[in-house]
Design an enzyme around this catalytic site. Structure first.
Site, PDB file in Angstrom:
ATOM      1  N   ILE A  79     -19.398 -16.030 -30.242  1.00 64.19           N
ATOM      2  CA  ILE A  79     -19.631 -14.594 -30.373  1.00 64.19           C
ATOM      3  C   ILE A  79     -18.523 -13.736 -29.778  1.00 64.19           C
ATOM      4  O   ILE A  79     -18.588 -12.510 -29.838  1.00 64.19           O
ATOM      5  CB  ILE A  79     -20.987 -14.184 -29.737  1.00 64.19           C
ATOM      6  CG1 ILE A  79     -21.101 -14.715 -28.300  1.00 64.19           C
ATOM      7  CG2 ILE A  79     -22.137 -14.676 -30.593  1.00 64.19           C
ATOM      8  CD1 ILE A  79     -22.400 -14.333 -27.614  1.00 64.19           C
ATOM      9  N   SER A 129     -14.099 -13.798 -27.964  1.00 61.44           N
ATOM     10  CA  SER A 129     -12.964 -14.550 -27.444  1.00 61.44           C
ATOM     11  C   SER A 129     -11.887 -13.606 -26.954  1.00 61.44           C
ATOM     12  O   SER A 129     -11.923 -12.405 -27.199  1.00 61.44           O
ATOM     13  CB  SER A 129     -12.378 -15.463 -28.526  1.00 61.44           C
ATOM     14  OG  SER A 129     -11.823 -14.697 -29.575  1.00 61.44           O
ATOM     15  N   GLY A 130     -10.916 -14.169 -26.256  1.00 63.13           N
ATOM     16  CA  GLY A 130      -9.776 -13.420 -25.751  1.00 63.13           C
ATOM     17  C   GLY A 130      -8.758 -14.401 -25.209  1.00 63.13           C
ATOM     18  O   GLY A 130      -8.774 -15.580 -25.560  1.00 63.13           O
ATOM     19  N   SER A 131      -7.875 -13.972 -24.314  1.00 60.61           N
ATOM     20  CA  SER A 131      -6.780 -14.829 -23.874  1.00 60.61           C
ATOM     21  C   SER A 131      -7.152 -15.791 -22.750  1.00 60.61           C
ATOM     22  O   SER A 131      -6.382 -16.675 -22.426  1.00 60.61           O
ATOM     23  CB  SER A 131      -5.601 -13.964 -23.416  1.00 60.61           C
ATOM     24  OG  SER A 131      -5.990 -13.147 -22.336  1.00 60.61           O
ATOM     25  N   TYR A 132      -8.339 -15.635 -22.130  1.00 61.10           N
ATOM     26  CA  TYR A 132      -8.744 -16.533 -21.049  1.00 61.10           C
ATOM     27  C   TYR A 132      -9.714 -17.612 -21.524  1.00 61.10           C
ATOM     28  O   TYR A 132      -9.654 -18.750 -21.088  1.00 61.10           O
ATOM     29  CB  TYR A 132      -9.422 -15.757 -19.916  1.00 61.10           C
ATOM     30  CG  TYR A 132      -8.505 -14.901 -19.082  1.00 61.10           C
ATOM     31  CD1 TYR A 132      -7.145 -14.852 -19.313  1.00 61.10           C
ATOM     32  CD2 TYR A 132      -9.020 -14.132 -18.047  1.00 61.10           C
ATOM     33  CE1 TYR A 132      -6.308 -14.058 -18.545  1.00 61.10           C
ATOM     34  CE2 TYR A 132      -8.196 -13.330 -17.270  1.00 61.10           C
ATOM     35  CZ  TYR A 132      -6.845 -13.295 -17.526  1.00 61.10           C
ATOM     36  OH  TYR A 132      -6.026 -12.510 -16.765  1.00 61.10           O
ATOM     37  N   GLY A 133     -10.635 -17.272 -22.373  1.00 60.62           N
ATOM     38  CA  GLY A 133     -11.652 -18.217 -22.797  1.00 60.62           C
ATOM     39  C   GLY A 133     -12.435 -17.671 -23.966  1.00 60.62           C
ATOM     40  O   GLY A 133     -12.093 -16.650 -24.540  1.00 60.62           O
ATOM     41  N   LYS A 134     -13.485 -18.370 -24.337  1.00 62.71           N
ATOM     42  CA  LYS A 134     -14.323 -17.933 -25.448  1.00 62.71           C
ATOM     43  C   LYS A 134     -15.741 -17.679 -24.957  1.00 62.71           C
ATOM     44  O   LYS A 134     -16.141 -18.160 -23.891  1.00 62.71           O
ATOM     45  CB  LYS A 134     -14.323 -18.978 -26.558  1.00 62.71           C
ATOM     46  CG  LYS A 134     -14.806 -20.361 -26.114  1.00 62.71           C
ATOM     47  CD  LYS A 134     -14.730 -21.367 -27.247  1.00 62.71           C
ATOM     48  CE  LYS A 134     -15.141 -22.752 -26.760  1.00 62.71           C
ATOM     49  NZ  LYS A 134     -15.091 -23.752 -27.851  1.00 62.71           N
ATOM     50  N   LYS A 184     -19.497 -18.061 -21.113  1.00 63.25           N
ATOM     51  CA  LYS A 184     -18.057 -17.894 -21.152  1.00 63.25           C
ATOM     52  C   LYS A 184     -17.457 -19.241 -20.773  1.00 63.25           C
ATOM     53  O   LYS A 184     -17.697 -19.744 -19.667  1.00 63.25           O
ATOM     54  CB  LYS A 184     -17.604 -16.804 -20.178  1.00 63.25           C
ATOM     55  CG  LYS A 184     -18.019 -15.404 -20.598  1.00 63.25           C
ATOM     56  CD  LYS A 184     -17.519 -14.332 -19.642  1.00 63.25           C
ATOM     57  CE  LYS A 184     -16.046 -14.071 -19.792  1.00 63.25           C
ATOM     58  NZ  LYS A 184     -15.599 -12.854 -19.043  1.00 63.25           N
ATOM     59  N   ASP A 211     -11.815  -1.703 -16.359  1.00 63.70           N
ATOM     60  CA  ASP A 211     -11.657  -1.778 -17.810  1.00 63.70           C
ATOM     61  C   ASP A 211     -12.876  -1.212 -18.532  1.00 63.70           C
ATOM     62  O   ASP A 211     -13.425  -1.828 -19.441  1.00 63.70           O
ATOM     63  CB  ASP A 211     -11.415  -3.228 -18.236  1.00 63.70           C
ATOM     64  CG  ASP A 211     -10.798  -3.345 -19.627  1.00 63.70           C
ATOM     65  OD1 ASP A 211     -10.234  -2.338 -20.117  1.00 63.70           O
ATOM     66  OD2 ASP A 211     -10.879  -4.427 -20.225  1.00 63.70           O
TER      67      ASP A 211
END
Length: 416
Positions: free
Chosen positions: A128, A130-135, A151, A253
């Protein structure tokens, strides 16, 4: 719901709801050219939201903004201090939650009878986010039948991914875990369990699953969400953020993509991957994380900034998105975006509700010393509406403190 958008205290005493001064907004003066030290050719898309989609090597949070100010030796100092403060609080029981986060030191990766992948008691359903560190993956617990957002990280990847001269992504993730272990508030996504097996490369955060839609997809629908819905969402956001600030935590953020809405319409703040803590009343920070288009002007101009004011600016940008369906300051490049944030005047429609206009001008005041505080926002005429001032949440640590101070041992609920 953890999905990817299509567009866009003292250490020894964690007090709650301390004094928030009131500052009247005034017309911002034109500021000098921003000292950015940033690449100027990144895509406009990357200024708004995530740009990673790889299966295991991505971050759930948006782009991280490094203003390029400060030397390498000073850059990581606030981060180290943040981790030290968090560890001190946890070791000394200064945690604001009645039910501690479950810590599981063993990972069992298996399949159920239908061939679905499992992590311990959790059965995988689908990815559902994701990004640059994990999913982020939706799982169902075989113990209670509830859905949870997991995560998932690979520790080897986090240790290789450098986010500062003296810091890896592992520091960000561990700090996120430490922060979320301390928190419990109806407008903040709850961390349920941490699964960290020292014998494997896998690391998981088990979070409450918020089944709902983003506050707004991208900047928002044409014409915005409408004042009533925007007011409801803003009230919840401010309530959660005031709780964080009262516990000396800066989110770093705030943006629509990090505000999740439950089926009942309650907003919960998520993603603490770039959050930081501070000691006493000194919220001066050096590292400037966040998503570029939501970055406060002072983060572009100086090597340090005050976290509370920067969070408040991001609330203003988010409210602007909710009511107008677009961003207040957005350029074609990163350099251009920061130029607009620092120097362009705020543009609002002539026919806008005067109370809402006053609120946006106060939130998006270029001068952080003159910017509205969250306390003044919570009492603002437009925010109050027909519901009254935003209620103060009697949190766990505050309740415990009141019980100790009360002669009969019972806390006096002076909060609504």
């Amino acid at each position: 719901m953890f999905v990817k958008g299509n567009s866009v205290a003292k250490v020894t005493e964690m007090g709650c709801w301390g004094c928030f001064g009131f500052c009247f907004a005034r017309k911002p003066k034109r500021l000098g050219k921003p000292n950015l030290g940033l690449r100027s050719n990144c895509s406009q898309e990357s200024l708004l939201y995530d740009d990673g989609e790889e299966e295991d090597d991505c971050s759930y949070n948006g782009d991280v903004t490094d203003t390029g100010n400060g030397d390498d030796g000073e850059y990581c100092t606030p981060v180290k201090r943040s981790e030290e403060v968090l560890k001190y609080r946890i070791e000394n029981g200064l945690v604001c939650r009645e039910i501690p986060v479950k810590e599981t030191p063993k990972v069992v990766r298996d399949e159920d009878e239908d061939g679905n992948k499992m992590v311990n008691e959790y059965v995988r359903e689908y990815k559902i986010g994701s990004g640059s560190y994990g999913k982020v993956v939706l799982y169902r617990s075989r113990t209670d039948g509830k859905h949870y957002a997991l995560k998932a990280f690979r520790k080897s990847h986090l240790l290789k991914l450098r986010v500062a001269p003296s810091e890896t992504a592992m520091s960000d993730v561990l700090r996120e875990v430490l922060i979320m272990k301390m928190l419990s508030h109806p407008n903040i996504v709850n961390l349920i369990e941490v699964i960290d097996d020292p014998t494997t490369d896998h690391f998981y955060m088990v979070l409450e699953y918020v089944e709902g839609k983003w506050v707004c997809e991208g900047a928002g629908p044409a014409g915005g969400l409408g004042e009533n819905k925007a007011r409801t969402y803003l009230r919840d956001t401010v309530s959660g953020l005031m709780y964080l600030h009262s516990h000396n935590i800066i989110h770093g953020d705030i943006k629509p993509d990090n505000l999740l809405v439950t089926a009942s319409g309650r907003v919960k703040i998520g993603d603490f991957s770039v959050s930081q803590t501070f000691e006493d009343d000194d919220d001066e920070l050096r590292r400037s994380p966040g998503t570029p288009v939501f970055t406060a002007p002072e983060c572009c101009l100086a090597p340090t900034y005050h976290g509370k004011a920067a969070d408040t600016w991001a609330v203003g940008v988010t409210l602007y998105c909710m009511v107008l369906g677009k961003y207040p300051f957005l350029g074609e490049t990163l350099q251009d975006t920061y130029e607009k944030i620092v120097n362009n005047p705020l543009s609002l429609p002539d026919g806008m509700n005067p109370m809402l206009k006053n609120l946006l001008e106060g939130l998006l005041c270029k001068d952080p010393a003159q910017r509205m505080t969250l306390q003044s926002v919570s009492e603002h005429e437009w925010v109050v509406g027909d519901e009254g001032p935003i209620p103060r949440h009697l949190c766990w640590c505050r309740r415990q403190k009141l019980q100790k101070e009360a002669p009969d041992g019972n806390a006096v609920d002076t909060f609504t």
